[in-house]
Design a protein around this motif. Structure first.
Motif, PDB file in Angstrom:
ATOM      1  N   VAL A   1       4.882  -6.567   1.339  1.00 14.33           N
ATOM      2  CA  VAL A   1       4.505  -6.972   0.072  1.00 14.33           C
ATOM      3  C   VAL A   1       5.409  -6.063  -0.843  1.00 14.33           C
ATOM      4  O   VAL A   1       5.445  -4.890  -0.532  1.00 14.33           O
ATOM      5  N   LEU A   2       5.983  -6.478  -1.902  1.00  9.01           N
ATOM      6  CA  LEU A   2       6.896  -5.776  -3.076  1.00  9.01           C
ATOM      7  C   LEU A   2       5.913  -5.310  -4.201  1.00  9.01           C
ATOM      8  O   LEU A   2       5.237  -6.354  -4.540  1.00  9.01           O
ATOM      9  N   VAL A   3       5.998  -4.242  -4.536  1.00  7.07           N
ATOM     10  CA  VAL A   3       5.189  -3.403  -5.369  1.00  7.07           C
ATOM     11  C   VAL A   3       5.964  -3.110  -6.717  1.00  7.07           C
ATOM     12  O   VAL A   3       7.030  -2.646  -6.665  1.00  7.07           O
ATOM     13  N   CYS A   4       5.603  -3.841  -7.933  1.00  7.73           N
ATOM     14  CA  CYS A   4       6.303  -3.862  -9.001  1.00  7.73           C
ATOM     15  C   CYS A   4       5.104  -3.447 -10.233  1.00  7.73           C
ATOM     16  O   CYS A   4       4.018  -3.846 -10.244  1.00  7.73           O
TER      17      CYS A   4
ATOM     18  N   VAL B   1       5.693  -2.350   0.850  1.00  5.71           N
ATOM     19  CA  VAL B   1       4.578  -2.061   1.844  1.00  5.71           C
ATOM     20  C   VAL B   1       4.705  -2.990   3.079  1.00  5.71           C
ATOM     21  O   VAL B   1       4.486  -4.295   2.631  1.00  5.71           O
ATOM     22  N   HIS B   2       4.786  -2.672   4.165  1.00  8.24           N
ATOM     23  CA  HIS B   2       5.067  -3.332   5.206  1.00  8.24           C
ATOM     24  C   HIS B   2       3.768  -4.142   5.811  1.00  8.24           C
ATOM     25  O   HIS B   2       2.883  -3.544   5.520  1.00  8.24           O
TER      26      HIS B   2
ATOM     27  N   VAL C   1      -2.462  -0.487  -2.610  1.00 14.69           N
ATOM     28  CA  VAL C   1      -1.160  -0.641  -2.146  1.00 14.69           C
ATOM     29  C   VAL C   1      -0.159   0.466  -2.722  1.00 14.69           C
ATOM     30  O   VAL C   1       0.707   0.944  -1.982  1.00 14.69           O
ATOM     31  N   GLY C   2      -0.571   1.165  -3.807  1.00 13.48           N
ATOM     32  CA  GLY C   2       0.487   1.812  -4.713  1.00 13.48           C
ATOM     33  C   GLY C   2       0.186   3.287  -3.561  1.00 13.48           C
ATOM     34  O   GLY C   2       1.549   4.318  -3.775  1.00 13.48           O
TER      35      GLY C   2
ATOM     36  N   ILE D   1       3.035   2.915  -0.146  1.00 11.43           N
ATOM     37  CA  ILE D   1       4.365   2.449  -0.681  1.00 11.43           C
ATOM     38  C   ILE D   1       5.339   3.083   0.390  1.00 11.43           C
ATOM     39  O   ILE D   1       5.491   4.270   0.564  1.00 11.43           O
ATOM     40  N   ASP D   2       6.258   2.614   0.914  1.00 12.23           N
ATOM     41  CA  ASP D   2       7.272   2.995   1.655  1.00 12.23           C
ATOM     42  C   ASP D   2       8.582   2.849   0.616  1.00 12.23           C
ATOM     43  O   ASP D   2       9.073   1.943   0.146  1.00 12.23           O
ATOM     44  N   ARG D   3       8.978   4.128   0.240  1.00 14.98           N
ATOM     45  CA  ARG D   3       9.897   4.382  -0.830  1.00 14.98           C
ATOM     46  C   ARG D   3      11.224   4.633  -0.140  1.00 14.98           C
ATOM     47  O   ARG D   3      12.290   5.035  -0.830  1.00 14.98           O
ATOM     48  N   SER D   4      11.288   4.856   1.217  1.00 16.10           N
ATOM     49  CA  SER D   4      12.590   5.261   1.978  1.00 16.10           C
ATOM     50  C   SER D   4      13.648   3.836   2.104  1.00 16.10           C
ATOM     51  O   SER D   4      14.825   4.052   2.198  1.00 16.10           O
TER      52      SER D   4
END
Length: 429
Positions: free
Chosen positions: A321-324, A339-340, A353-354, A357-360
């Motif tokens: 899922v892509l968080v924006c 988020v995987h 989900v915030g 988040i995987d920010r790497s």
């Protein structure tokens, strides 16, 4: 052939396993090949010259009847050598299931027309096989109560007038046979048909089903099918396709044709496709899907999983899922991270989900090359990578299957590697 049944209806053979004499499975029967013969007086029974077998890798090969050792209701046994080159139809050959089933014939007794639903093959005294009888269903009212529409009967081949120039062949039997077939497998079956038959079957498919199949066909077949449809239905089919696949297909048409089709599509779907068409071929923007799963950071894990579970979401897109920040339609507000799926499964439903988040994983630019995108996917073992524009707004995502489609040769679905003749005793599975 010993202990052979005197008569076999071909519909019962479809999908049967084909074995060599040692019991190793060669593949499955997909069709029967006949040769039409014209006698001096009337029409001779078509001679059965071989069978079409689908071997490992979905390749369809021809096995002559001289190599068929036995046939019954459970299996087919062949012997000798089998050429594993892809089957190509020649001359007066016809495919029973692909071309004769569903065709309308005229009954010679004058009682009207009927549609072929099955054919019987029978072995002659000299060992040859012929198409001897037809199981048909009347399509005309005829005369008398016993000659009503829908009546089923078995007639000899020479009791019918079979002409390939008669009315177009129906597709009901073909579609019923492939009702539960995966889109990629149905695409293979369509590709093996001649152009006329392929278009007849495509015409009868539901829009969503045809869209799924088109995405699995070679470009030439895609173009032929879409170009054969009226413009309104063609636009409906494009709307059902993934935007990146629709953009690729529209790229085969002239500018005028492309604009006409886009003009008939719903504005939202057409806008997604237009954005993809603006990118140079081979860039991340030209490869991406513009509609990945996008959520704001305040969304919960439960909401994210509900999005992932949607039936029309492909496995590759559902991987993350892509968080924006809003707006959430591409191009979105500022891209935050991803988020995987595995992360979603590890946290309770109320979690935002915030917070997970995987920010790497850095997104790629919409102008990144195919090589750059594939390198990122391979380096981080991803099935999906976000794509952003120069303003750090999410514009889509590239999936691993998008990259594979771009990296493989254009004819990868039909590529013939020239496999040499082998003994069929080899196990293929």
């Amino acid at each position: 052939m010993s202990n052979q049944p005197s008569k076999i209806f071909i519909a019962r053979l479809l999908g049967l396993d084909v074995f060599d004499p040692l019991g190793d499975r060669l593949g499955r029967l997909r069709d029967v090949v006949v040769l039409h013969r014209q006698a001096q007086r009337g029409t001779q029974w078509p001679l059965i010259v071989g069978i079409v077998v689908e071997v490992l890798g979905k390749r369809r090969v021809f096995v002559p009847m001289t190599r068929v050792n036995s046939i019954d209701s459970t299996q087919i046994i062949v012997t000798g050598l089998v050429n594993l080159r892809r089957f190509e139809q020649r001359g007066a050959e016809a495919l029973v299931i692909g071309e004769i089933f569903d065709r309308e014939v005229v009954l010679r007794d004058g009682s009207g027309k009927a549609t072929i639903e099955d054919c019987a093959m029978e072995q002659t005294r000299n060992g040859d096989w012929k198409l001897s009888e037809l199981f048909v269903r009347r399509t005309g009212t005829g005369g008398g109560l016993m000659r009503r529409k829908g009546e089923a009967l078995v007639v000899s081949w020479d009791e019918t007038l079979y002409e390939t120039t008669l009315d177009p062949q129906g597709a009901q039997h073909f579609l019923a046979t492939h009702e539960d077939t995966q889109p990629a497998d149905l695409a293979d079956a369509l590709h093996d048909l001649n152009e006329k038959r392929m278009l007849e079957v495509a015409e009868e498919l539901q829009d969503e089903r045809l869209a799924d199949v088109l995405q699995e066909l070679p470009e030439e077949d895609q173009f032929q099918i879409l170009a054969s449809l009226d413009i309104t239905r063609a636009a409906d089919i494009l709307e059902e396709m993934e935007p990146d696949d629709a953009a690729d297909l529209l790229g085969l048409f002239t500018d005028a044709q492309r604009e006409a089709l886009l003009g008939r599509m719903e504005k939202e779907e057409a806008d997604d496709v237009r954005r993809l068409l603006e990118y140079e071929e081979g860039t991340a923007g030209s490869l991406m899907t513009p509609v990945p799963i996008i959520l704001p950071p305040e969304a919960t894990v439960a909401e994210a999983l509900a999005q992932v579970r949607q039936e029309d979401i492909s496995p590759a897109v559902a991987a993350a899922v892509l968080v924006c920040r809003p707006p959430l339609e591409t191009p979105t507000g500022r891209y935050i991270g991803m988020v995987h799926m595995q992360q979603l499964l590890r946290y309770p439903p109320p979690e935002h989900v915030g917070n997970i988040i995987d920010r790497s994983i850095e997104p790629v630019s919409d102008m990144a090359t195919l090589e750059e995108v594939s390198r990122v996917l391979a380096t981080y073992d991803l099935t999906l990578i976000p794509v952003v524009n120069e303003h750090d707004r999410l514009v889509g995502a590239v999936t691993i299957d998008d990259v594979l489609d771009a990296l493989l040769p254009e004819d990868w679905r039909t590529n013939d590697d020239g496999t040499p003749v082998r003994k069929v005793s080899r196990s293929f599975e």
